[in-house]
Design a protein around this motif. Structure first.
Motif, short mmCIF file in Angstrom:
data_model
loop_
_atom_site.label_atom_id
_atom_site.label_comp_id
_atom_site.label_asym_id
_atom_site.label_seq_id
_atom_site.Cartn_x
_atom_site.Cartn_y
_atom_site.Cartn_z
N TYR A 5 0.87 -1.18 0.00
CA TYR A 5 0.00 0.00 0.00
C TYR A 5 0.90 1.22 0.00
N THR A 6 0.86 2.00 -1.09
CA THR A 6 1.71 3.17 -1.22
C THR A 6 0.86 4.42 -1.03
N GLY A 7 0.73 4.81 0.23
CA GLY A 7 -0.05 5.99 0.56
C GLY A 7 0.83 7.18 0.86
N ASN A 8 2.13 7.06 0.54
CA ASN A 8 3.09 8.11 0.92
C ASN A 8 3.05 9.33 0.01
N THR A 9 2.04 9.42 -0.86
CA THR A 9 1.89 10.62 -1.69
C THR A 9 0.47 11.17 -1.59
N GLY A 10 -0.33 10.69 -0.66
CA GLY A 10 -1.71 11.14 -0.55
C GLY A 10 -2.19 11.12 0.88
N THR A 11 -3.51 11.04 1.05
CA THR A 11 -4.12 11.06 2.38
C THR A 11 -4.96 9.81 2.57
N THR A 12 -4.74 9.14 3.68
CA THR A 12 -5.53 7.97 4.05
C THR A 12 -6.43 8.36 5.21
N VAL A 13 -7.75 8.26 5.01
CA VAL A 13 -8.72 8.62 6.05
C VAL A 13 -9.37 7.34 6.56
N ALA A 62 3.93 -2.26 14.81
CA ALA A 62 5.23 -1.62 14.56
C ALA A 62 5.06 -0.11 14.66
N ALA A 63 6.17 0.60 14.58
CA ALA A 63 6.15 2.06 14.62
C ALA A 63 5.45 2.61 13.38
N LEU A 64 4.74 3.71 13.54
CA LEU A 64 4.10 4.41 12.42
C LEU A 64 4.93 5.65 12.11
N THR A 65 5.53 5.67 10.93
CA THR A 65 6.36 6.79 10.50
C THR A 65 5.79 7.34 9.21
N LEU A 66 5.36 8.60 9.24
CA LEU A 66 4.80 9.22 8.05
C LEU A 66 5.92 9.76 7.16
N ALA A 67 5.65 9.85 5.87
CA ALA A 67 6.65 10.29 4.90
C ALA A 67 6.72 11.81 4.81
N ALA A 68 7.84 12.31 4.33
CA ALA A 68 8.08 13.71 3.94
C ALA A 68 7.47 14.71 4.90
N THR A 69 6.44 15.43 4.48
CA THR A 69 5.81 16.48 5.30
C THR A 69 4.49 16.00 5.88
N GLY A 70 4.35 14.71 6.04
CA GLY A 70 3.10 14.09 6.44
C GLY A 70 2.48 14.64 7.71
N THR A 71 1.15 14.66 7.72
CA THR A 71 0.39 15.14 8.88
C THR A 71 -0.40 14.00 9.49
N PHE A 72 -0.72 14.15 10.78
CA PHE A 72 -1.48 13.13 11.50
C PHE A 72 -2.59 13.85 12.25
N THR A 73 -3.85 13.48 11.96
CA THR A 73 -4.99 14.15 12.58
C THR A 73 -5.82 13.13 13.35
N VAL A 74 -6.04 13.42 14.63
CA VAL A 74 -6.91 12.60 15.47
C VAL A 74 -8.19 13.40 15.66
N GLY A 75 -9.24 13.02 14.92
CA GLY A 75 -10.49 13.75 14.91
C GLY A 75 -11.28 13.62 16.21
N ALA A 76 -12.36 14.38 16.30
CA ALA A 76 -13.15 14.53 17.53
C ALA A 76 -13.65 13.21 18.10
N ASN A 77 -14.04 12.25 17.28
CA ASN A 77 -14.55 10.97 17.78
C ASN A 77 -13.48 9.90 17.88
N ALA A 78 -12.25 10.24 17.56
CA ALA A 78 -11.18 9.25 17.49
C ALA A 78 -10.31 9.25 18.73
N THR A 79 -9.80 8.07 19.06
CA THR A 79 -8.75 7.90 20.05
C THR A 79 -7.62 7.16 19.37
N TYR A 80 -6.40 7.72 19.40
CA TYR A 80 -5.24 6.99 18.89
C TYR A 80 -4.45 6.53 20.11
#
Length: 186
Positions: free
Chosen positions: A50-58, A94-112
């Motif tokens: 799965y190559t999601g390192n150029t887009g957004t996975t929701v 395993a560890a979650l490492t985002l690529a390049a300038t990647g962002t991580f959003t934990v929305g209002a109903n989410a718990t990470y």
């Protein structure tokens, strides 16, 4: 050899996606939204690549139990946890490492939760991490969260009992709520 599928325009919305062995799924700067269902704890299954390192996975699903974010054979740029009802998300072993300038959003109903049930797993976010839900850790050995772009927490709750939040040079910290607690900030 397997099949390669590329999103080319307008992104995609699906209930689940199973990238089988030898196959490749590429986001190509698009957005993939996984709605899941109440019985699915893994709306994204990666047996191939799965190559999601150029887009957004929701991850927008809600399930009867915690949702696993696949790590093995998967790469991510931007990850958004945006369920319509309360849901807990965990890294897939395993560890979650985002690529390049990647962002991580934990929305209002989410718990990470950084724990996968065995150990806490590191999280590396080169871009901005935004928490309006809950960001926490669980039982197990400590793991660090490394941020290069910064951390913004408004109505969200951050509770980290183990490990450190490491801010790289130039990273910012904006906390507007009163509910955040950190084991160690560096």
């Amino acid at each position: 050899a397997g099949t390669t599928v590329r999103l080319l325009t307008n992104g995609a919305v699906c209930t689940t996606l199973d990238v089988t062995a030898y196959d490749v799924f590429q986001l190509n700067t698009q957005q993939l939204t996984l709605n899941g269902d109440t019985a699915t704890t893994t709306p994204l299954v990666v047996g191939g690549t799965y190559t999601g390192n150029t887009g957004t996975t929701v991850f927008a699903n809600t399930s009867a139990t915690d949702t696993v974010i696949p790590i093995t054979n998967a790469s991510y740029l931007n990850v958004s946890l945006a369920p319509t009802a309360p849901e807990i998300f965990r890294p897939g072993g395993a560890a979650l490492t985002l690529a390049a300038t990647g962002t991580f959003t934990v929305g209002a109903n989410a718990t990470y939760n950084t724990s996968d049930g065995v150990a806490n797993r590191a999280l590396t976010v080169p871009g901005l991490m935004t928490v309006t839900g809950t960001f926490t850790d669980g039982a197990g050995a400590a793991a660090n969260t490394t941020l290069s772009g910064g951390l913004t927490s408004g109505a969200g709750v951050i509770t980290l009992a183990t490990g450190a939040v490491i801010f790289n040079a130039g990273a910012t910290l904006t906390l507007t709520g009163n509910n955040d607690s950190f084991n160690d900030v560096q």
